[in-house]
Design an enzyme around this catalytic site. Structure first.
Site, PDB file in Angstrom:
ATOM      1  N   ASP A   1      -0.036 -50.693 -66.516  1.00 29.49           N
ATOM      2  CA  ASP A   1       1.305 -50.968 -66.095  1.00 29.49           C
ATOM      3  C   ASP A   1       1.875 -49.735 -65.245  1.00 29.49           C
ATOM      4  OD1 ASP A   1       3.909 -53.262 -66.593  1.00 29.49           O
ATOM      5  OD2 ASP A   1       4.196 -51.367 -66.036  1.00 29.49           O
TER       6      ASP A   1
ATOM      7  N   THR B   1       9.095 -71.591 -60.974  1.00 33.98           N
ATOM      8  CA  THR B   1       8.491 -71.467 -59.666  1.00 33.98           C
ATOM      9  C   THR B   1       7.565 -70.395 -59.578  1.00 33.98           C
ATOM     10  OG1 THR B   1      10.282 -70.002 -58.606  1.00 33.98           O
ATOM     11  CG2 THR B   1      10.837 -72.331 -58.676  1.00 33.98           C
TER      12      THR B   1
ATOM     13  N   ARG C   1      10.028 -62.357 -61.486  1.00 28.33           N
ATOM     14  CA  ARG C   1       9.274 -63.778 -60.980  1.00 28.33           C
ATOM     15  C   ARG C   1      10.006 -64.775 -61.651  1.00 28.33           C
ATOM     16  NH1 ARG C   1       2.962 -65.096 -62.004  1.00 28.33           N
ATOM     17  NH2 ARG C   1       3.372 -64.783 -63.828  1.00 28.33           N
TER      18      ARG C   1
HETATM   19  N1  URA Z   1       1.691 -54.151 -61.894  1.00 28.80           N
HETATM   20  C1  URA Z   1       1.217 -53.272 -62.660  1.00 28.80           C
HETATM   21  O1  URA Z   1       1.916 -52.388 -62.966  1.00 28.80           O
HETATM   22  N2  URA Z   1      -0.296 -53.103 -62.959  1.00 28.80           N
HETATM   23  C2  URA Z   1      -0.924 -54.047 -62.652  1.00 28.80           C
HETATM   24  O2  URA Z   1      -2.243 -53.908 -62.776  1.00 28.80           O
HETATM   25  C3  URA Z   1      -0.596 -55.073 -61.882  1.00 28.80           C
HETATM   26  C4  URA Z   1       0.980 -55.228 -61.759  1.00 28.80           C
END
Ligand code: URA
Length: 210
Positions: free
Chosen positions: A201, A109, A105
């Site tokens: 994550d 932007t 990302r």
């Molecule tokens: N990516 C992840 O690994 N977990 C999330 O909750 C959102 C994006």
């Protein structure tokens, strides 16, 4: 939220997803569960693949038997967490080709920027299953599908473990014709773009990096 959304509500998927959500589930088990859920999701996402009859000889007599028709599938993993789902799909469809796309990302932007792309040359002729465990903002998924379409892919499906309404809306706006398969639609995105309640994550949990 998305006109072609399928929530895979099979009890085995739901049970395994619950185990994945638990904070105390260790990395090795999380990875194994992800693989198992991917097997079950692969079953759903390939339900409409065309079959053709081919001649086979059983030990007793010849017959015409169904066999997958057309070019072999391509699984495209959105790096890095997509690899956890891709592994499981490949267990079930070992002859599938594999592509990878890496996106980050842009801090200014906030748009996804491609940093890696490797696809089979003949992707236009293959059904493509794009995988990323978390459909959060939807920006990476939408950008990945757009990139695959620019490369010629026509039959594209998207598979994740968890989605939220926001990500589904982004996918619906950009790719309303791309079927989306998820095991659950969670409550919301938080201010860090994490899915709540979610599972954390996905990349860190798959690879033990935190
Ligand atoms: N990516 C992840 O690994 N977990 C999330 O909750 C959102 C994006």
């Amino acid at each position: 939220m998305h006109p072609r959304l399928t929530v895979v509500s099979h009890p085995l998927v739901q049970h395994k997803l619950t185990l994945m959500r638990r904070r105390e589930t260790p990395t090795a088990e999380f990875r194994r569960l992800c693989r198992e859920v991917a097997h079950l999701m692969a079953y759903e996402v390939t339900r409409d693949l065309p079959l053709a009859s081919i001649p086979v000889e059983t030990p007793l007599e010849p017959m015409m038997a169904p066999s997958l028709a057309g070019k072999k599938l391509c699984v495209v993993s959105i790096l890095r967490a997509g690899d956890g789902l891709a592994e499981g799909i490949l267990d079930l469809i070992p002859s599938a080709r594999v592509g990878h796309i890496g996106l980050y990302r842009d801090p200014v932007t906030k748009r996804p920027v491609e940093y890696y792309l490797k696809l089979p040359e003949d992707i236009a002729e293959r059904p493509v299953i794009v995988v990323d465990p978390m459909l959060a903002t939807g920006n990476s998924a939408a950008a990945a599908v757009a990139r695959l379409r620019a490369a010629g892919a026509r039959d594209v499906r998207f598979v994740c473990l968890l989605a939220v309404a926001e990500g589904l809306r982004v996918m619906a706006a950009a790719h309303p014709d791309v079927p989306v398969f998820t095991a659950a639609v969670d409550r919301e995105l938080d201010e860090h773009a994490y899915i709540r309640p979610g599972l954390g994550d996905a990349g860190d949990r798959l690879f033990g990096t935190k």
